[in-house]
Design an enzyme around this catalytic site. Structure first.
Site, mmCIF file in Angstrom:
data_model
loop_
_atom_site.group_PDB
_atom_site.id
_atom_site.type_symbol
_atom_site.label_atom_id
_atom_site.label_comp_id
_atom_site.label_asym_id
_atom_site.label_seq_id
_atom_site.Cartn_x
_atom_site.Cartn_y
_atom_site.Cartn_z
ATOM 1 C CG LEU A 1 -0.765 -6.143 6.418
ATOM 2 C CD1 LEU A 1 -0.789 -7.566 6.983
ATOM 3 C CD2 LEU A 1 -0.917 -6.159 4.906
ATOM 4 C CB SER B 1 1.824 -8.339 -2.342
ATOM 5 O OG SER B 1 0.487 -8.235 -2.805
ATOM 6 N NE ARG B 2 -3.648 -11.915 2.414
ATOM 7 C CZ ARG B 2 -4.615 -11.522 3.218
ATOM 8 N NH1 ARG B 2 -5.602 -10.768 2.747
ATOM 9 N NH2 ARG B 2 -4.629 -11.879 4.492
ATOM 10 C CG HIS C 1 -2.606 -3.595 12.448
ATOM 11 N ND1 HIS C 1 -2.660 -2.316 12.953
ATOM 12 C CD2 HIS C 1 -2.400 -3.449 11.118
ATOM 13 C CE1 HIS C 1 -2.498 -1.443 11.983
ATOM 14 N NE2 HIS C 1 -2.340 -2.109 10.855
ATOM 15 C CB ALA D 1 -0.919 -0.017 1.218
ATOM 16 C CG ASP E 1 -6.820 7.028 10.101
ATOM 17 O OD1 ASP E 1 -6.103 6.121 9.645
ATOM 18 O OD2 ASP E 1 -6.701 8.222 9.769
ATOM 19 C CB ALA F 1 4.209 -0.443 2.179
ATOM 20 C CE LYS G 1 -2.745 5.647 13.154
ATOM 21 N NZ LYS G 1 -3.447 5.812 11.837
#
Length: 343
Positions: A76, A38-39, A81, A15, A179, A18, A99
């Site tokens: 993630l 990554s998946r 998390h 993302a 957030d 990252a 966080k």
């Protein structure tokens, strides 16, 4: 392990956060962001090529199995998390987890229990905590520059349009409190230096939320600390961008921003007024600028190489207290009543 050895860290997910983390640490003498997972193998490879990472993995499990990777950065979505921090700890990796640390305090405790069982260090990522501005603020408070802290007001908000952003998704542990709100909650916990015992909050929920149980758009809350301090926190997805704090002691005040990133346009300053009179002299302390992600990543290296005395961020006890406070604020906003905070 040699104290000067670079920390080899892998990133979970590809993302934007990252990407920002990796870019900030490019060229660091202390940290080598050496892998991304990554998946989607193609997505991981494309990300690695874009940001100059040598290794990419088509699954999170494959990266965790690589013995050359010492630690993991976990940015993630919030609801993942706990799962992937615990799996990383079980694979013997230290973890720097974004966080909010977890979706709730119970998950946070399980994450720290996993770290203890596997003899690794797991900490929460708050870039602003590693910056010179916050380190100077903590020093002033320890020295009693404004006397005994009586109350704190801390706020963080920004405009976020309704849409597909994960922050709007309750299934992903979204919402303004989780957030933006985690920042002022973490700041007031650092300042008070103890766990709050009671929370009271009210919120405005996103359109379409049924029965007031959906994602919060704006939340205001109070926290009561056993040492006598009171704190007001505010967070929102519906305001102009701001991130400020006022700390009031019985012998002065400090006004400050607590941004993750600083520049000439956002100078990292502390404005301190020493004395009880309105016209008491005000001093502006200009602190060194430091990109938050880089300061945090290098502080994580110092923690792993030299111990807790080198870590300016949230300790496990602080992080658990932050999550307990967030849980209580969320519960209060939905019930309309004050909520006691019990570990």
């Amino acid at each position: 392990m040699p104290a000067d050895k670079k920390l080899r860290i892998g990133v979970l997910g590809a993302a934007n956060i990252a990407r920002n983390f990796t870019a900030a640490l490019r060229g660091s003498d202390k940290v080598d962001v050496c892998a991304v997972a990554s998946r989607d193998a193609a997505k991981a490879a494309a990300f690695a090529a874009e940001v100059g990472i040598m290794q990419s993995f088509g699954s999170y499990e494959a990266m965790l199995a690589d013995p050359s990777i010492e630690a993991v950065y976990n940015p993630l979505p919030n609801n993942l998390h706990a799962e992937w921090t615990i799996k990383a700890a079980e694979a013997g990796k230290h973890v720097l987890c974004e966080k909010p640390f977890a979706a709730n305090a119970a998950e946070a405790k399980a994450m720290f229990d996993a770290a203890k069982r596997n003899n690794v260090i797991v900490v929460e990522a708050y870039p602003y905590r590693a910056q010179p501005q916050t380190i100077k603020l903590a020093q002033l408070l320890r020295e009693g520059a404004i006397g005994k802290v009586q109350f704190v007001q801390a706020s963080f908000g920004f405009p976020l349009a309704m849409g597909s952003n994960i922050r709007w998704d309750p299934a992903l542990a979204g919402g303004a409190l989780m957030d933006a709100g985690s920042y002022p909650v973490s700041l007031v916990r650092m300042i008070a230096d103890e766990r709050p015992v009671r929370a009271h909050a009210m919120a405005r929920f996103a359109e379409g939320a049924s029965g007031g149980t959906g994602v919060d758009r704006t939340l205001l809350g109070t926290l009561d600390f056993p040492g006598g301090a009171l704190a007001q926190i505010a967070c929102s997805f519906g305001t102009s961008r701001h991130r400020t704090a006022l700390i009031v002691g019985d012998a002065g005040t400090i006004e400050t921003t607590f941004y993750n990133d600083t520049s000439d346009k956002l100078p990292p300053t502390l404005v301190i007024r020493r004395g009880i009179a309105l016209d008491a002299p005000r001093e502006t302390i200009v602190c060194d600028a430091a990109a938050g992600f880089r300061a945090q990543g290098e502080a994580f290296h110092d923690l792993l190489r030299h111990g807790w005395s080198q870590w300016p961020g949230a300790t496990p006890d602080e992080t658990l207290d932050i999550m307990l406070a967030i849980d209580a604020l969320a519960a209060s906003a939905r019930s309309g009543s004050a909520v006691s905070i019990v570990a």
